[in-house]
Design a protein around this motif. Structure first.
Motif, short mmCIF file in Angstrom:
data_model
loop_
_atom_site.label_atom_id
_atom_site.label_comp_id
_atom_site.label_asym_id
_atom_site.label_seq_id
_atom_site.Cartn_x
_atom_site.Cartn_y
_atom_site.Cartn_z
N ALA A 1 0.85 -1.20 0.00
CA ALA A 1 0.00 0.00 0.00
C ALA A 1 0.88 1.25 0.00
O ALA A 1 2.02 1.24 0.47
N THR A 2 0.33 2.36 -0.54
CA THR A 2 1.07 3.64 -0.56
C THR A 2 1.34 4.08 0.88
O THR A 2 0.43 4.16 1.71
N PRO A 3 2.61 4.39 1.21
CA PRO A 3 2.95 4.74 2.61
C PRO A 3 2.45 6.14 2.97
O PRO A 3 2.17 6.97 2.11
N ASP A 4 2.36 6.38 4.30
CA ASP A 4 2.02 7.72 4.79
C ASP A 4 3.30 8.51 5.06
O ASP A 4 4.37 7.93 5.27
N ILE A 5 3.22 9.85 5.02
CA ILE A 5 4.37 10.72 5.30
C ILE A 5 3.91 11.80 6.27
O ILE A 5 2.86 12.42 6.09
N VAL B 1 14.14 23.75 9.85
CA VAL B 1 14.49 22.34 9.68
C VAL B 1 13.35 21.61 8.98
O VAL B 1 12.17 21.80 9.32
N ILE B 2 13.72 20.76 7.97
CA ILE B 2 12.75 19.87 7.33
C ILE B 2 12.87 18.50 8.01
O ILE B 2 13.93 17.88 7.98
N LEU B 3 11.74 18.03 8.61
CA LEU B 3 11.69 16.71 9.24
C LEU B 3 10.69 15.85 8.49
O LEU B 3 9.50 16.20 8.38
N LEU B 4 11.15 14.73 7.93
CA LEU B 4 10.30 13.78 7.20
C LEU B 4 10.26 12.47 7.96
O LEU B 4 11.28 12.03 8.51
N ALA B 5 9.08 11.81 7.97
CA ALA B 5 8.94 10.53 8.68
C ALA B 5 7.77 9.76 8.10
O ALA B 5 6.90 10.33 7.41
N LEU C 1 16.32 5.53 4.77
CA LEU C 1 15.90 5.35 6.15
C LEU C 1 14.39 5.54 6.27
O LEU C 1 13.78 6.28 5.49
N GLN C 2 13.81 4.89 7.30
CA GLN C 2 12.38 5.09 7.53
C GLN C 2 12.11 6.56 7.84
O GLN C 2 11.17 7.14 7.31
N ASN C 3 12.95 7.15 8.72
CA ASN C 3 12.83 8.57 9.07
C ASN C 3 14.16 9.24 8.71
O ASN C 3 15.14 9.14 9.47
N PRO C 4 14.24 9.90 7.58
CA PRO C 4 15.53 10.45 7.10
C PRO C 4 16.10 11.50 8.07
O PRO C 4 15.38 12.08 8.88
N ASP C 5 17.39 11.72 7.93
CA ASP C 5 18.05 12.78 8.69
C ASP C 5 17.42 14.12 8.34
O ASP C 5 16.99 14.36 7.20
N ALA C 6 17.39 15.01 9.33
CA ALA C 6 16.81 16.34 9.13
C ALA C 6 17.62 17.12 8.10
O ALA C 6 18.84 16.98 8.02
N ILE C 7 16.92 17.94 7.33
CA ILE C 7 17.58 18.87 6.41
C ILE C 7 17.69 20.20 7.16
O ILE C 7 16.70 20.90 7.36
N ASN C 8 18.91 20.52 7.60
CA ASN C 8 19.09 21.66 8.50
C ASN C 8 20.41 22.36 8.15
O ASN C 8 21.47 21.73 8.19
N PRO C 9 20.38 23.64 7.75
CA PRO C 9 19.18 24.47 7.60
C PRO C 9 18.57 24.28 6.22
O PRO C 9 19.27 24.00 5.25
N ALA C 10 17.28 24.47 6.11
CA ALA C 10 16.58 24.34 4.83
C ALA C 10 16.85 25.58 3.98
O ALA C 10 16.84 26.70 4.49
N ALA D 1 3.56 2.24 -4.78
CA ALA D 1 3.45 3.49 -5.53
C ALA D 1 4.04 4.62 -4.69
O ALA D 1 4.12 4.53 -3.47
N ASP D 2 4.48 5.70 -5.35
CA ASP D 2 5.07 6.84 -4.64
C ASP D 2 4.01 7.59 -3.87
O ASP D 2 2.92 7.87 -4.38
N SER D 3 4.34 7.91 -2.63
CA SER D 3 3.55 8.86 -1.86
C SER D 3 4.25 10.20 -1.98
O SER D 3 5.45 10.31 -1.69
#
Length: 750
Positions: free
Chosen positions: A329-333, A344-348, A368-377, A397-399
């Protein structure tokens, strides 16, 4: 060849004497008795012979010379007939061998109709080509004589046959007859193949063929003695126990993808591939590949293949086990948007999987399931981010989510009208635009407003200090910038530059000293050099004598403006210049001498007599010096001194020279009416000029009276006629010196 004889002698005729002698009969041959100094004897003539030859010169009167010194002529025999031989015919790529009969000591020259040339007795043309086909001849030369008869050789060059294209009845089943077909007509055939097979038939065969007869069969043919390149055909002998192989590109496939099965292929035109799967017969193909473009989970199971070649059916292949997995199934973000530049961009994701594939702008990727933060954005990190997860080798499929990054507003430019004077309006502003302006006051309180300026009115000194500004756009603040504001209090001081003065004795440097009651500055419109303009006391240089200077002291109160200005006027004094005077005074008179008229006096002056006159008397007056003549004197002089009032030490002296002229006075009116008063033009003192001349003119310049040694007796007449009332002009001249003594106007009334 011809025998050609010649001599350099000049004669009336020539007798040519050879091995045949000089008999009369012999010399009757016209070739031996000539009038020319040369003769040619062809090979067929009776005189043609090798040996000793001489010439006799005959004069016009018939006298003969002695025999000349003889020469020997040798006649060589030419070689035999030249015969050209070759190994023709030849094939393209072979060597052409040319040869000729051998004569010791001879030379050889080969030529061909295609332009060929060689000087070798037996030349070789290697790697012959079609254009080497020609007729070749050879010329043999011995002792300078060439063969007169030549037998050429004609050479033929043939092209090799084209590559044969043999065929067969392959594939054939084991035990059947294998047939090989040349497919062409040739002089000879040569077959070779597996197991030492050889045949010279145009159609060859192998009865009861087996697997050892599989492979490549070669065929070479000859036509016209030329051999062809090798032609080839591949043969498959299918054993009755043949088990084909089967394989898949992957034995684990995701739902909806392509299933591709393959097996060994055969060259035969009638090979068929029969495919089986979990549901039974799937398909029969003419190539060794089976494709299911949309496999499903229900298609999981066992697959195999059989090959049908002609009438030969193979055994079933081994089984290929295919496992079809479902698509995850398409994953949640989870994420935050919008954000500000520099945050900071935080994705999970909460989706559990075997693998994660994050992709985003600016080259972003992560597994990674929860990528490293993008800091500074940064702004280039804004855009679409996608996540696909992998479970059991199948990717979801891509989410896709979109992250907006609002830019940090530009660092503002903060300006103000500072410094200002207490009581004025303080205006702090920026030239940058924003939706919100956040002002920080010196006491650290903040004010948020939508206007681009902060106004404090009226201002007080306590409003001085640091003011800060941030621009805010879409909730994102800019960098804070500060400006220092100064508010100045008022002042009641008044400027005083000092009293005006004069600089004496040639000084060109002076001191200025203003009242020290505040900050000020000296200035001048002149070329003077003020050494320290901002100091109330300063030296001034570059001054010139006899020049006036104005120096302005301006008292300032910072931004509150100038309090006022005061000017001091200074004159750099120059010495007065007293110039000598020279004048003439009538004897017995008093006259005021304005001594200052020709003197140079920059300022007010005073003067006094320094050396009194010798004869007359002089008195100092406010407007000059009065001089009175004494009797019987003819000249006099005195010296006066001139000093500046402001600079008593700056003085000058001058000499006044006086010439005493005899007294002379003419009236300006005569009334010749006989009353005894002014009846004639009487010049007083005329006795001092007894040798004189008087001329009188009317108003039109016409002379109406002229007399020498005038005796004061003209009564207004011309030619004994009374002149009309009016104004006349007279000139009185000394005839001794020619000097004009007196002149002027005289009015005539009656």
């Amino acid at each position: 060849d011809d025998i050609v004889l010649s001599t350099s002698s000049t004669c009336d005729s020539y007798l040519w004497v050879g091995p045949g002698g000089s008999s009369i009969a012999t010399l009757l041959n016209p070739l031996l008795n000539t009038t020319a100094n040369t003769t040619t004897i062809p090979s067929g003539d009776v005189a043609y012979a090798g040996g000793s030859w001489s010439v006799i010169c005959v004069s016009p009167d018939g006298c003969e010379s002695d025999l000349s010194i003889p020469i020997d002529i040798t006649i060589n025999t030419p070689p035999d007939t030249a015969v050209a031989n070759s190994n023709s015919p030849v094939c393209v790529g072979d060597d052409i061998l040319l040869s000729s009969n051998s004569i010791p000591g001879a030379t050889y020259e080969w030529s061909g109709t295609n332009g060929y040339f060689s000087s070798t007795q037996n030349p070789v043309i290697t790697n012959a080509q079609l254009n080497d086909a020609a007729t070749y001849s050879v010329t043999i030369t011995l002792n300078g004589c060439s063969t007169g008869s030549v037998v050429p050789a004609s050479v033929t060059v043939s092209a090799p046959p084209t590559v044969p294209n043999p065929t067969s009845n392959s594939p054939v089943c084991e035990g059947d007859t294998l047939w090989l077909f040349s497919g062409t007509t040739a002089s000879t055939y040569a077959w070779t193949g597996p197991g030492g097979f050889f045949s010279t038939q145009d159609t060859a065969f192998i009865a009861n063929a087996d697997s050892t007869n599989s492979g490549f069969y070669n065929l070479v043919i000859t036509i016209g003695g030329c051999t062809s390149p090798v032609g080839q055909v591949e043969v498959d002998i299918i054993p009755t126990s043949y088990v084909p192989q089967i394989w898949a590109t992957s034995d684990t496939i995701c739902d909806g993808l392509i299933l591709e099965l393959q097996t060994d292929g055969f060259v035969g035109l009638n090979a068929e591939y029969i495919w089986y799967g979990p549901s039974g017969l799937l398909d029969t193909t003419s190539n060794p590949t089976y494709i299911d473009p949309n496999i499903t989970v229900a298609d999981s199971g066992e697959y195999f293949v059989q090959v049908l070649i002609g009438s030969c059916l193979s055994l079933p292949s081994q089984v290929a086990l295919i496992d079809v997995n479902p698509i995850p199934a398409t994953p949640d973000i989870t994420f935050t948007s919008p954000i500000c530049e520099g945050e900071v961009i935080l994705l999970a994701t909460n989706t559990l999987a075997n693998g994660y594939d994050w992709v985003g702008p600016n080259g972003f990727n992560s597994d990674l399931q929860n990528p490293d933060a993008i800091n500074p954005a940064t702004l280039i990190d804004a855009g679409s981010y996608s996540l696909a997860v992998t479970i059991d080798g199948c990717q979801s499929a891509d989410s896709v989510i979109n992250i907006t990054i609002n830019p940090t507003p530009v660092t503002p430019i903060i300006l103000s009208n500072s410094p200002i004077c207490e009581g004025d309006s303080l205006i702090i502003y920026t030239t940058n635009s924003a939706s919100e302006y956040l002002w920080t006051l010196p006491n650290l309180t903040t004010i948020s407003q939508t206007e681009d300026s902060l106004i404090i009115t009226p201002s007080v000194v306590a409003d001085s200090g640091m003011y800060g500004l941030q621009l805010v756009e879409a909730g994102c603040p800019s960098e804070t910038v500060f400006t220092d504001v100064m508010i100045q209090d008022l002042s009641s001081s008044q400027p005083f530059a000092g009293l005006d003065f004069v600089v004496c004795d040639g000084e060109t440097v002076l001191n200025l000293s203003a009242e020290n009651n505040g900050t000020g500055i000296w200035s001048t419109l002149s070329t003077a050099n003020i050494i320290t303009p901002s100091n109330h006391q300063t030296l001034v240089t570059n001054l010139e004598q006899d020049s006036s200077y104005a120096f302005i002291w301006t008292l300032m109160n910072g931004v509150c403006g100038n309090i006022g200005s005061d000017t001091i006027d200074i004159y750099i004094a120059a010495n007065p210049i007293a110039n000598s005077d020279s004048l003439t005074i009538s004897s017995g008179t008093e006259e005021l001498i304005e001594i200052l008229l020709n003197d140079s006096i920059p300022l007010s002056v005073n003067y006094n007599l320094l050396d009194a006159p010798q004869y007359g008397t002089a008195a100092v007056l406010n407007n000059g010096i009065s001089y009175t003549t004494s009797s019987s004197q003819t000249s006099d002089a005195f010296i006066y001194e001139l000093c500046l009032d402001a600079c008593p030490s700056m003085c000058d002296t001058a000499l006044v020279t006086i010439d005493i002229a005899p007294y002379l006075n003419a009236p300006d009116l005569i009334t010749p009416n006989g009353d005894g008063t002014n009846d004639a033009f009487v010049i007083q003192g005329i006795e001092n000029f007894p040798n004189n001349q008087l001329q009188i003119y009317n108003r039109w310049g016409n002379e109406i009276f002229y007399i020498e040694n005038y005796q004061n007796d003209w009564t207004g007449e011309f030619n004994n006629q009374e002149l009309p009332v009016g104004t006349y002009y007279y000139v009185f001249i000394s005839q001794d010196t020619g000097e004009l003594i007196i002149n002027g106007y005289i009015t005539l009334q009656r």
